[in-house]
Design a protein around this motif. Structure first.
Motif, PDB file in Angstrom:
ATOM      1  N   LYS A 228     -22.693  44.144  77.228  1.00  0.00           N
ATOM      2  CA  LYS A 228     -21.338  43.844  78.410  1.00  0.00           C
ATOM      3  C   LYS A 228     -21.151  42.729  78.607  1.00  0.00           C
ATOM      4  O   LYS A 228     -20.045  42.959  79.627  1.00  0.00           O
ATOM      5  CB  LYS A 228     -22.046  44.416  79.697  1.00  0.00           C
ATOM      6  CG  LYS A 228     -21.863  46.341  79.761  1.00  0.00           C
ATOM      7  CD  LYS A 228     -20.427  46.673  79.980  1.00  0.00           C
ATOM      8  CE  LYS A 228     -20.851  48.395  79.763  1.00  0.00           C
ATOM      9  NZ  LYS A 228     -19.701  49.003  80.672  1.00  0.00           N
ATOM     10  N   VAL A 229     -21.368  41.634  77.930  1.00  0.00           N
ATOM     11  CA  VAL A 229     -21.174  40.001  78.879  1.00  0.00           C
ATOM     12  C   VAL A 229     -21.465  39.551  78.029  1.00  0.00           C
ATOM     13  O   VAL A 229     -21.578  39.540  76.770  1.00  0.00           O
ATOM     14  CB  VAL A 229     -22.899  40.132  79.892  1.00  0.00           C
ATOM     15  CG1 VAL A 229     -23.057  38.540  80.477  1.00  0.00           C
ATOM     16  CG2 VAL A 229     -23.177  40.223  80.613  1.00  0.00           C
ATOM     17  N   LEU A 230     -19.958  38.742  77.846  1.00  0.00           N
ATOM     18  CA  LEU A 230     -19.340  37.806  77.566  1.00  0.00           C
ATOM     19  C   LEU A 230     -19.114  36.854  77.541  1.00  0.00           C
ATOM     20  O   LEU A 230     -19.593  36.247  78.678  1.00  0.00           O
ATOM     21  CB  LEU A 230     -18.119  37.917  76.538  1.00  0.00           C
ATOM     22  CG  LEU A 230     -17.522  39.370  75.950  1.00  0.00           C
ATOM     23  CD1 LEU A 230     -18.085  40.800  76.798  1.00  0.00           C
ATOM     24  CD2 LEU A 230     -15.943  39.798  76.316  1.00  0.00           C
ATOM     25  N   PHE A 231     -19.423  36.060  76.809  1.00  0.00           N
ATOM     26  CA  PHE A 231     -19.472  33.817  76.378  1.00  0.00           C
ATOM     27  C   PHE A 231     -18.219  33.569  77.782  1.00  0.00           C
ATOM     28  O   PHE A 231     -17.481  33.785  76.509  1.00  0.00           O
ATOM     29  CB  PHE A 231     -20.441  33.148  75.564  1.00  0.00           C
ATOM     30  CG  PHE A 231     -20.109  31.723  76.128  1.00  0.00           C
ATOM     31  CD1 PHE A 231     -20.451  31.077  76.948  1.00  0.00           C
ATOM     32  CD2 PHE A 231     -19.056  31.085  75.227  1.00  0.00           C
ATOM     33  CE1 PHE A 231     -20.671  30.029  76.899  1.00  0.00           C
ATOM     34  CE2 PHE A 231     -19.281  29.718  75.300  1.00  0.00           C
ATOM     35  CZ  PHE A 231     -20.141  28.820  75.903  1.00  0.00           C
ATOM     36  N   GLY A 232     -17.886  32.922  78.084  1.00  0.00           N
ATOM     37  CA  GLY A 232     -16.705  31.861  79.335  1.00  0.00           C
ATOM     38  C   GLY A 232     -17.563  31.180  80.023  1.00  0.00           C
ATOM     39  O   GLY A 232     -18.649  30.623  79.738  1.00  0.00           O
ATOM     40  N   THR A 233     -16.147  29.743  79.319  1.00  0.00           N
ATOM     41  CA  THR A 233     -17.059  28.965  79.690  1.00  0.00           C
ATOM     42  C   THR A 233     -16.228  27.767  81.625  1.00  0.00           C
ATOM     43  O   THR A 233     -16.931  27.542  82.146  1.00  0.00           O
ATOM     44  CB  THR A 233     -16.238  27.015  79.576  1.00  0.00           C
ATOM     45  OG1 THR A 233     -14.954  27.226  78.925  1.00  0.00           O
ATOM     46  CG2 THR A 233     -17.803  27.492  77.837  1.00  0.00           C
ATOM     47  N   ASN A 234     -13.845  28.447  81.020  1.00  0.00           N
ATOM     48  CA  ASN A 234     -13.646  28.272  82.215  1.00  0.00           C
ATOM     49  C   ASN A 234     -13.324  26.648  81.526  1.00  0.00           C
ATOM     50  O   ASN A 234     -12.835  25.530  82.252  1.00  0.00           O
ATOM     51  CB  ASN A 234     -13.839  28.416  83.825  1.00  0.00           C
ATOM     52  CG  ASN A 234     -12.887  28.204  84.710  1.00  0.00           C
ATOM     53  OD1 ASN A 234     -11.639  28.310  84.457  1.00  0.00           O
ATOM     54  ND2 ASN A 234     -13.023  27.731  85.372  1.00  0.00           N
ATOM     55  N   TYR A 235     -13.369  26.147  80.862  1.00  0.00           N
ATOM     56  CA  TYR A 235     -12.637  24.865  80.721  1.00  0.00           C
ATOM     57  C   TYR A 235     -10.820  24.510  80.964  1.00  0.00           C
ATOM     58  O   TYR A 235     -10.443  25.603  80.487  1.00  0.00           O
ATOM     59  CB  TYR A 235     -12.891  24.832  78.709  1.00  0.00           C
ATOM     60  CG  TYR A 235     -12.436  23.752  78.567  1.00  0.00           C
ATOM     61  CD1 TYR A 235     -13.378  22.283  78.166  1.00  0.00           C
ATOM     62  CD2 TYR A 235     -11.230  23.441  78.251  1.00  0.00           C
ATOM     63  CE1 TYR A 235     -12.806  21.441  77.584  1.00  0.00           C
ATOM     64  CE2 TYR A 235     -10.269  22.974  77.529  1.00  0.00           C
ATOM     65  CZ  TYR A 235     -10.927  21.679  77.623  1.00  0.00           C
ATOM     66  OH  TYR A 235     -10.430  19.838  76.707  1.00  0.00           O
ATOM     67  N   PRO A 236     -11.062  23.764  81.381  1.00  0.00           N
ATOM     68  CA  PRO A 236     -12.147  22.310  81.372  1.00  0.00           C
ATOM     69  C   PRO A 236     -12.489  22.141  82.652  1.00  0.00           C
ATOM     70  O   PRO A 236     -13.371  20.806  82.659  1.00  0.00           O
ATOM     71  CB  PRO A 236     -11.145  21.677  81.296  1.00  0.00           C
ATOM     72  CG  PRO A 236     -10.402  21.692  82.027  1.00  0.00           C
ATOM     73  CD  PRO A 236      -9.843  23.595  82.144  1.00  0.00           C
ATOM     74  N   MET A 237     -13.046  22.981  83.668  1.00  0.00           N
ATOM     75  CA  MET A 237     -13.647  22.819  84.942  1.00  0.00           C
ATOM     76  C   MET A 237     -15.086  22.717  83.888  1.00  0.00           C
ATOM     77  O   MET A 237     -16.231  22.085  84.513  1.00  0.00           O
ATOM     78  CB  MET A 237     -13.918  23.848  85.936  1.00  0.00           C
ATOM     79  CG  MET A 237     -12.220  23.456  86.642  1.00  0.00           C
ATOM     80  SD  MET A 237     -10.996  23.783  85.557  1.00  0.00           S
ATOM     81  CE  MET A 237     -10.247  25.371  85.359  1.00  0.00           C
ATOM     82  N   ILE A 238     -15.403  23.337  82.994  1.00  0.00           N
ATOM     83  CA  ILE A 238     -16.649  23.111  82.653  1.00  0.00           C
ATOM     84  C   ILE A 238     -16.149  23.166  80.502  1.00  0.00           C
ATOM     85  O   ILE A 238     -15.771  24.249  80.333  1.00  0.00           O
ATOM     86  CB  ILE A 238     -17.933  24.573  83.339  1.00  0.00           C
ATOM     87  CG1 ILE A 238     -18.151  24.447  84.407  1.00  0.00           C
ATOM     88  CG2 ILE A 238     -19.161  24.617  82.324  1.00  0.00           C
ATOM     89  CD1 ILE A 238     -18.955  25.969  84.856  1.00  0.00           C
TER      90      ILE A 238
END
Length: 276
Positions: A228-238
């Motif tokens: 149920k959980v997927l990797f994400g960054t919110n790049y370029p903020m992180i």
């Protein structure tokens, strides 16, 4: 092969907007001040062995156009094996929004729709969203959204998992919903909604591995939560490297780690097949 399900390739319009002032403070002013070549984003992915990134377009009310669908489509065409697009639409023009989503998915290969509710000050239960939910189901693409408090200085109410995501999932049980930013400070609510509804998922964008809430990490180690959980960054903020730092310390099994970084995204975003 790691897939990042929430990225932005920033335009100057995006970087200069006043709503990002707080994010600049959080990042120590590290975000770029000029137009950024797409190869810079690809290099950031390469540094962390991220194979594929989902680039979000950004649109808001009153003609606010921060990252256009056309720009995202062009970046994806330049690196079709590394990037995929998430469409934006104008909620104030429902039929135009439906047609735009349909065109971007069918003609440009976009893999989903992203709407940031706080940007519109409309929760996902608002009637403006409902034609889009039906179209997402028909097209076989997820509705991607933000849950939890807002980093920018905007009201956070629209990010509550309960009642909003819960009620949308009840009204549209076939709709795949990917909820970004983990739902903090309502992470327990977000986990409960994801556990309750077969088609509701969570992505970890806007949080580094070391800052993931304990209740979410515990969920990832369960049989249900592993899927149920997927990797994400919110790049370029992180950045990708920073986001993944500490992954070995989470205590995930090899299977859970593979699901988190790759398999869940590949399954949820079915149209990613042509990119991976």
């Amino acid at each position: 092969m790691t897939i990042d399900v929430w990225m932005q390739h920033p335009t100057q319009r995006f970087l200069d907007h006043e709503m990002l002032a707080t994010l600049r403070r959080w990042t120590g002013g590290a975000m770029p001040d000029d137009d950024v070549p797409i190869d810079v984003t690809i290099a950031a992915m390469d540094a962390a062995s991220v194979a594929v990134g989902l680039l979000s377009a950004w649109r808001g009310p009153n003609g606010l156009d921060l990252v256009s669908n056309d720009e995202v489509a062009a970046w994806v065409r330049s690196h079709p094996d590394r990037l995929a697009g998430l469409a934006t639409v104008d909620l104030d023009r429902p039929m135009e929004a439906v047609r735009e989503l349909r065109r971007r998915v069918r003609d440009d290969g976009f893999v989903g729709l992203r709407v940031v509710p706080w940007l519109w000050r409309l929760p996902p239960t608002d009637r403006h969203y409902y034609p889009l939910f039906a179209e997402c189901v028909e097209l076989g693409v997820p509705f991607c959204t933000q849950v939890g408090h807002t980093g920018p200085l905007r009201p956070s109410e629209t990010g509550r998992p309960i009642p909003y995501i819960d009620e949308v999932a009840l009204d549209f049980p076939e709709l795949v919903i990917v909820c970004g930013h983990v739902g903090y400070p309502w992470t327990e609510e977000m986990v409960a909604v994801a556990r309750k509804h077969p088609n509701v998922y969570i992505d970890t964008s806007a949080y580094t591995t070391k800052r993931l809430p304990a209740e979410l990490v515990a969920f990832m180690k369960t049989e249900t939560g592993q899927r149920k959980v997927l990797f994400g960054t919110n790049y370029p903020m992180i950045g990708h490297t920073h986001a993944l730092d500490g992954l070995d310390e989470l205590g995930l099994s090899d299977a859970a780690r593979h699901d988190y970084l790759h398999a869940n995204a590949a399954r949820v975003f079915a149209r990613l097949e042509e990119h991976i």
